[in-house]
Design a protein around this motif. Structure first.
Motif, PDB file in Angstrom:
ATOM      1  N   GLN A 163       0.645  -1.381  -0.022  1.00 51.31           N
ATOM      2  CA  GLN A 163       0.119   0.429  -0.123  1.00 51.31           C
ATOM      3  C   GLN A 163       0.754   1.586  -0.150  1.00 51.31           C
ATOM      4  OE1 GLN A 163      -0.526  -2.302   2.688  1.00 51.31           O
ATOM      5  NE2 GLN A 163      -1.788  -3.362   1.019  1.00 51.31           N
ATOM      6  N   LEU A 164       0.732   2.061  -0.702  1.00 53.82           N
ATOM      7  CA  LEU A 164       1.268   3.438  -0.848  1.00 53.82           C
ATOM      8  C   LEU A 164       0.207   5.035  -0.420  1.00 53.82           C
ATOM      9  CD1 LEU A 164       2.039   1.246  -3.385  1.00 53.82           C
ATOM     10  CD2 LEU A 164       3.872   3.091  -3.413  1.00 53.82           C
ATOM     11  N   ILE A 177       4.621   6.944   1.909  1.00 48.93           N
ATOM     12  CA  ILE A 177       4.868   5.900   2.669  1.00 48.93           C
ATOM     13  C   ILE A 177       3.681   5.003   2.537  1.00 48.93           C
ATOM     14  CG2 ILE A 177       2.444   6.584   4.450  1.00 48.93           C
ATOM     15  CD1 ILE A 177       4.540   6.449   7.057  1.00 48.93           C
ATOM     16  N   THR A 178       4.537   3.603   2.722  1.00 51.17           N
ATOM     17  CA  THR A 178       4.179   2.446   2.206  1.00 51.17           C
ATOM     18  C   THR A 178       3.911   1.409   3.922  1.00 51.17           C
ATOM     19  OG1 THR A 178       6.770   1.329   2.096  1.00 51.17           O
ATOM     20  CG2 THR A 178       5.758   2.884   0.162  1.00 51.17           C
ATOM     21  N   SER A 179       3.505   0.298   3.259  1.00 46.45           N
ATOM     22  CA  SER A 179       3.510  -0.668   3.822  1.00 46.45           C
ATOM     23  C   SER A 179       2.132  -1.665   3.413  1.00 46.45           C
ATOM     24  CB  SER A 179       2.112   0.118   4.816  1.00 46.45           C
ATOM     25  OG  SER A 179       0.767  -0.261   4.983  1.00 46.45           O
ATOM     26  N   GLY A 180       2.958  -3.109   3.831  1.00 44.24           N
ATOM     27  CA  GLY A 180       2.893  -4.232   3.562  1.00 44.24           C
ATOM     28  C   GLY A 180       3.981  -5.534   3.444  1.00 44.24           C
ATOM     29  N   SER A 181       4.830  -5.382   2.658  1.00 46.07           N
ATOM     30  CA  SER A 181       5.875  -5.714   2.270  1.00 46.07           C
ATOM     31  C   SER A 181       7.512  -4.997   3.235  1.00 46.07           C
ATOM     32  CB  SER A 181       6.239  -5.502   0.610  1.00 46.07           C
ATOM     33  OG  SER A 181       6.571  -6.532   0.370  1.00 46.07           O
ATOM     34  N   ILE A 182       8.613  -5.881   2.639  1.00 45.75           N
ATOM     35  CA  ILE A 182       9.700  -4.830   2.645  1.00 45.75           C
ATOM     36  C   ILE A 182      10.167  -3.828   2.158  1.00 45.75           C
ATOM     37  CG2 ILE A 182      12.238  -5.699   2.909  1.00 45.75           C
ATOM     38  CD1 ILE A 182      10.858  -9.106   3.602  1.00 45.75           C
ATOM     39  N   LYS A 184      12.107   3.600   7.703  1.00 43.63           N
ATOM     40  CA  LYS A 184      10.687   4.717   7.951  1.00 43.63           C
ATOM     41  C   LYS A 184       9.297   4.202   6.398  1.00 43.63           C
ATOM     42  CE  LYS A 184      12.067   9.445  10.243  1.00 43.63           C
ATOM     43  NZ  LYS A 184      11.912  10.623  10.332  1.00 43.63           N
ATOM     44  N   SER A 185      10.395   3.638   5.786  1.00 39.50           N
ATOM     45  CA  SER A 185       9.606   3.145   5.116  1.00 39.50           C
ATOM     46  C   SER A 185       9.115   4.106   3.321  1.00 39.50           C
ATOM     47  CB  SER A 185       8.332   1.548   4.823  1.00 39.50           C
ATOM     48  OG  SER A 185       8.915   1.103   5.246  1.00 39.50           O
ATOM     49  N   THR A 186       9.998   4.966   3.865  1.00 45.41           N
ATOM     50  CA  THR A 186       9.223   6.477   2.913  1.00 45.41           C
ATOM     51  C   THR A 186      10.052   6.598   1.407  1.00 45.41           C
ATOM     52  OG1 THR A 186       9.672   7.843   4.548  1.00 45.41           O
ATOM     53  CG2 THR A 186       8.328   7.492   4.835  1.00 45.41           C
ATOM     54  N   VAL A 187       9.901   7.766   0.882  1.00 42.85           N
ATOM     55  CA  VAL A 187      10.315   7.792  -0.085  1.00 42.85           C
ATOM     56  C   VAL A 187       9.848   9.579  -1.038  1.00 42.85           C
ATOM     57  CG1 VAL A 187       8.669   7.516  -1.754  1.00 42.85           C
ATOM     58  CG2 VAL A 187      10.709   7.876  -2.405  1.00 42.85           C
ATOM     59  N   TRP A 192       0.983   1.314  -6.970  1.00 44.58           N
ATOM     60  CA  TRP A 192       0.773   2.704  -7.700  1.00 44.58           C
ATOM     61  C   TRP A 192      -0.355   3.253  -5.972  1.00 44.58           C
ATOM     62  CZ3 TRP A 192       3.087   5.151 -11.535  1.00 44.58           C
ATOM     63  CH2 TRP A 192       3.179   4.585 -12.515  1.00 44.58           C
ATOM     64  N   GLY A 193       0.105   4.130  -5.658  1.00 49.12           N
ATOM     65  CA  GLY A 193      -0.433   5.399  -4.840  1.00 49.12           C
ATOM     66  C   GLY A 193      -1.928   5.896  -5.191  1.00 49.12           C
TER      67      GLY A 193
END
Length: 118
Positions: free
Chosen positions: A3-4, A23-28, A75-78, A108-109
């Motif tokens: 998720q983005l 911010i992303t979530s759900g994976s490495i 932080k899993s962010t770009v 995709w976000g």
């Protein structure tokens, strides 16, 4: 599944700056190459900037020396720092994640609107 969620878009005057965050979530996160794309009305979606899982960056010619992409694996962010904005930068900006070993895992976000206008 990844998720983005993008944030940071808005209205800015020419010459101004904005910082987009994803911010992303759900994976490495560190296994993904990340990118920012944009799509203006009536135009195709285009790559703005990308950063590999190893930190190598690439920019569209139209944004070189004005935009900077960065990632924080902890932080899993770009982020996309956009300076010296021009009216032609107006578009919906999308965050993208592509798995470094499996290009079929491409996410995709929802997009964030950037409008550059006086």
């Amino acid at each position: 599944q990844v998720q983005l969620v993008e944030s940071g878009g808005g209205l800015v005057q020419p010459g101004g700056s904005l910082r987009l965050s994803c911010i992303t979530s759900g994976s490495i996160f560190s296994l993904y190459h990340m990118g920012w794309y944009r799509q203006a009305p009536g135009k195709q979606r285009e790559l703005v900037a990308s950063i590999t899982s190893g930190g190598s960056t690439n920019y569209a010619d139209s944004v070189k020396d004005r935009f900077t992409i960065s990632r924080d694996n902890a932080k899993s962010t770009v982020d996309l720092q956009m300076n010296s904005l021009k009216p032609e930068d107006t578009a919906v900006y999308y965050c993208n994640a592509k798995h470094r070993f499996n290009s079929g895992r491409n996410y995709w976000g929802q997009g964030t609107q950037v409008t550059v206008s006086s």
